[in-house]
Design an enzyme around this catalytic site. Structure first.
Site, PDB file in Angstrom:
ATOM      1  N   GLN A  14     -39.175 -23.455  81.400  1.00 42.25           N
ATOM      2  CA  GLN A  14     -38.933 -22.763  82.667  1.00 42.25           C
ATOM      3  C   GLN A  14     -37.201 -22.814  83.146  1.00 42.25           C
ATOM      4  O   GLN A  14     -36.910 -21.662  83.425  1.00 42.25           O
ATOM      5  CB  GLN A  14     -39.718 -23.645  83.724  1.00 42.25           C
ATOM      6  CG  GLN A  14     -39.824 -22.755  85.169  1.00 42.25           C
ATOM      7  CD  GLN A  14     -39.941 -23.665  86.355  1.00 42.25           C
ATOM      8  OE1 GLN A  14     -39.962 -24.841  86.439  1.00 42.25           O
ATOM      9  NE2 GLN A  14     -40.209 -22.957  87.267  1.00 42.25           N
ATOM     10  N   LEU A  15     -36.840 -24.121  82.643  1.00 38.62           N
ATOM     11  CA  LEU A  15     -35.455 -23.991  82.894  1.00 38.62           C
ATOM     12  C   LEU A  15     -34.408 -23.619  82.123  1.00 38.62           C
ATOM     13  O   LEU A  15     -33.417 -23.019  82.167  1.00 38.62           O
ATOM     14  CB  LEU A  15     -35.101 -25.710  83.135  1.00 38.62           C
ATOM     15  CG  LEU A  15     -33.690 -26.042  83.663  1.00 38.62           C
ATOM     16  CD1 LEU A  15     -32.967 -25.252  84.700  1.00 38.62           C
ATOM     17  CD2 LEU A  15     -33.524 -27.410  83.686  1.00 38.62           C
ATOM     18  N   ASP A  36     -36.357 -24.628  70.164  1.00 39.38           N
ATOM     19  CA  ASP A  36     -37.757 -24.920  70.826  1.00 39.38           C
ATOM     20  C   ASP A  36     -38.656 -24.974  69.825  1.00 39.38           C
ATOM     21  O   ASP A  36     -38.508 -24.829  68.818  1.00 39.38           O
ATOM     22  CB  ASP A  36     -38.040 -23.682  71.722  1.00 39.38           C
ATOM     23  CG  ASP A  36     -39.210 -24.287  72.757  1.00 39.38           C
ATOM     24  OD1 ASP A  36     -38.774 -24.614  74.003  1.00 39.38           O
ATOM     25  OD2 ASP A  36     -40.276 -24.255  72.606  1.00 39.38           O
ATOM     26  N   TYR A 143     -46.084 -38.957  83.333  1.00 36.17           N
ATOM     27  CA  TYR A 143     -44.915 -37.916  83.583  1.00 36.17           C
ATOM     28  C   TYR A 143     -43.657 -38.764  84.369  1.00 36.17           C
ATOM     29  O   TYR A 143     -42.583 -39.013  83.758  1.00 36.17           O
ATOM     30  CB  TYR A 143     -45.063 -36.931  83.974  1.00 36.17           C
ATOM     31  CG  TYR A 143     -44.122 -36.034  84.273  1.00 36.17           C
ATOM     32  CD1 TYR A 143     -43.115 -35.417  83.292  1.00 36.17           C
ATOM     33  CD2 TYR A 143     -43.609 -35.586  85.776  1.00 36.17           C
ATOM     34  CE1 TYR A 143     -42.055 -34.655  83.598  1.00 36.17           C
ATOM     35  CE2 TYR A 143     -42.432 -34.785  86.016  1.00 36.17           C
ATOM     36  CZ  TYR A 143     -41.534 -34.328  84.938  1.00 36.17           C
ATOM     37  OH  TYR A 143     -40.522 -33.537  85.284  1.00 36.17           O
ATOM     38  N   LYS A 147     -40.368 -40.711  83.367  1.00 34.06           N
ATOM     39  CA  LYS A 147     -39.173 -40.406  83.976  1.00 34.06           C
ATOM     40  C   LYS A 147     -38.216 -41.745  84.363  1.00 34.06           C
ATOM     41  O   LYS A 147     -37.040 -41.796  84.220  1.00 34.06           O
ATOM     42  CB  LYS A 147     -39.073 -39.614  85.078  1.00 34.06           C
ATOM     43  CG  LYS A 147     -39.532 -38.066  84.635  1.00 34.06           C
ATOM     44  CD  LYS A 147     -38.730 -37.362  83.627  1.00 34.06           C
ATOM     45  CE  LYS A 147     -38.981 -35.986  83.329  1.00 34.06           C
ATOM     46  NZ  LYS A 147     -37.826 -35.527  82.213  1.00 34.06           N
TER      47      LYS A 147
HETATM   48  N1  SER Z   1     -42.064 -29.786  88.690  1.00 30.35           N
HETATM   49  C1  SER Z   1     -42.221 -30.824  88.015  1.00 30.35           C
HETATM   50  C2  SER Z   1     -43.772 -31.256  88.011  1.00 30.35           C
HETATM   51  O1  SER Z   1     -44.691 -30.752  89.141  1.00 30.35           O
HETATM   52  C3  SER Z   1     -41.754 -32.167  88.673  1.00 30.35           C
HETATM   53  O2  SER Z   1     -40.786 -32.492  87.857  1.00 30.35           O
HETATM   54  O3  SER Z   1     -44.363 -31.726  87.209  1.00 30.35           O
END
Ligand code: SER
Length: 313
Positions: A14-15, A36, A143, A147
Site C-alpha cells: 500500500q505504501l 517485491d 503483528y 513491531k
Molecule cells: N494498518 C495496520 C493494520 O491495520 C496497522 O499498522 O494492520
C-alpha cells in the site's frame, strides 16, 4: 561523496508505490530500485524494479552489493489481520527479514535504514487517548508483537553498531492508489471505493471505534522528512509516534455523505473489532514535531475531498 542509491523492499504494498514516487522526485528514477516478491504493478513498472524474496538473505545481500545500495526502506510485512491467520509465519517473515536488513546495513555499512512500526505495537492496557511516546506496550496480535520486538532490534543495532535506523509508528494509512492488504484499518480505504460504486458499505468495525489514521500523502511526507532529517535530530531510535487525525466509522461515513448524500453504512463487526479495541484511539506525536519538525497537512475533510475527487476521475 557516495551517491545515494535506494532499495525499497515490499514496494508492491500500500505504501511502497507512493513512497517510491516520492523518492524518485528527490533522487531521480535511476537511483531508486523498488522490489517485491510479486511482479511490479502500475507505476512501479515505470522505474527500476527487481523481483526479491526478502527471506532469501543471500539474494538480498547480492542485490545490496551489486547495486551499491546506500539506503534501504524495508516495507515487507504481514499486517494485523492476515498475521492472525498464520501467527508463526507472521513472526518469521516480519522478524527475520528485519534482522537480514539490519545485518546487511551493519556489514555493508549502509548509510540509513527505514523500517515501519505501527500503533499495533501498543495494547489493551496502553493509555488509549493521546497515547504517549513512552508508555506501556503489551500488543496482543502477532503483528504487534513483531513491531514491538522490531523496535527493540532497531534501537539495539543503533546503539551497538551505530546503524542509522529510523522508524515511525504508523497509524492506519489511507490511500486510493494501491489497495491495502490484511489490516484492521483497511475499512477506511474500502469505504471510499464502495461509496462510489454502490453507495453503501458494510463495516467490519462498530460505529464508534476510534482509531488514529493518516492520509497517504502525509505518510509519505513523514517518512521522507524523517529520513532526510540530520542524524542528530533523530533522537528516538526505536520508533516515533506519528499522527494526523483520529476518527470512527460513523464520522468517516458522515463526511462521505456530504459528497454522496444517499450513502449508507451498516455495521457487522468481526474478529478485527477485538484488534481495533486493543489499539490507541489517538496518538501524542509531540516528539516527532519537536525533534525533526513533523507537521501534517490532511484532516478527515480534506482527505475525503481529495480521495473522492481522484477516484471519480
Ligand atoms: N494498518 C495496520 C493494520 O491495520 C496497522 O499498522 O494492520
Amino acid at each position: 561523496m557516495k551517491k545515494t542509491k535506494i532499495l525499497l523492499i515490499g514496494a508492491g504494498g500500500q505504501l511502497g508505490s507512493e513512497l517510491t514516487q516520492g523518492l524518485w522526485s528527490i533522487y531521480g528514477i535511476d537511483n531508486v530500485i523498488s522490489s517485491d516478491i510479486k511482479e511490479p504493478q502500475g507505476v512501479l513498472a515505470e522505474g527500476r524494479f527487481e523481483r526479491l524474496d526478502v527471506m532469501q538473505k543471500d539474494k538480498l545481500f547480492e542485490l545490496l552489493k551489486k547495486e551499491g545500495i546506500t539506503q534501504v526502506y524495508h516495507l515487507a510485512a504481514l499486517l494485523s489481520a492476515t498475521g492472525e491467520q498464520d501467527p508463526r509465519w507472521a513472526w518469521k517473515l516480519n522478524m527475520e527479514s528485519l534482522l537480514y536488513v539490519l545485518e546487511g546495513a551493519h556489514e555493508l555499512k549502509l548509510d540509513k535504514v527505514y523500517w515501519p512500526s505501527s500503533i499495533a505495537a501498543f495494547g489493551p492496557t496502553t493509555p488509549k487517548d493521546n497515547t504517549p511516546q513512552d508508555t506501556i506496550m503489551d500488543p496482543t496480535t502477532v503483528y504487534g508483537i513483531t513491531k514491538l520486538a522490531g523496535e527493540r532490534w532497531c534501537e539495539y543495532y543503533f546503539r551497538r553498531y551505530g546503524v542509522d535506523v529510523r522508524s515511525l509508528r504508523y497509524p492506519g494509512l489511507i490511500g486510493y492508489k494501491t489497495q491495502p492488504g490484511g489490516g484492521t484499518t483497511d475499512y477506511a480505504v474500502d469505504i471510499y471505493f464502495k461509496a462510489l460504486a454502490n453507495k453503501t458499505y458494510e463495516c467490519f468495525l462498530s460505529a464508534d471505534t476510534y482509531l488514529p489514521m493518516m492520509y497517504m500523502n502525509d505518510a509519505v511526507k513523514a517518512t521522507i522528512d524523517l529520513m532526510e532529517a540530520p542524524a542528530e535530530k533523530v533522537k528516538i531510535r526505536s520508533s516515533y509516534n506519528i499522527s494526523s487525525m483520529s476518527f470512527c466509522p460513523a464520522q468517516i461515513a458522515s463526511t462521505i455523505k456530504k459528497h454522496i448524500p444517499d450513502f449508507t453504512i451498516t455495521y457487522q463487526p468481526d474478529f478485527r473489532q477485538a484488534i481495533a479495541d486493543s489499539w490507541p484511539k489517538s496518538i501524542d506525536d509531540s516528539r516527532a514535531r519537536t525533534d525533526w519538525g513533523w507537521q501534517h497537512q490532511f484532516g478527515l475533510e480534506q482527505m475525503t475531498e481529495d480521495i473522492l475527487k481522484n477516484l471519480k476521475k
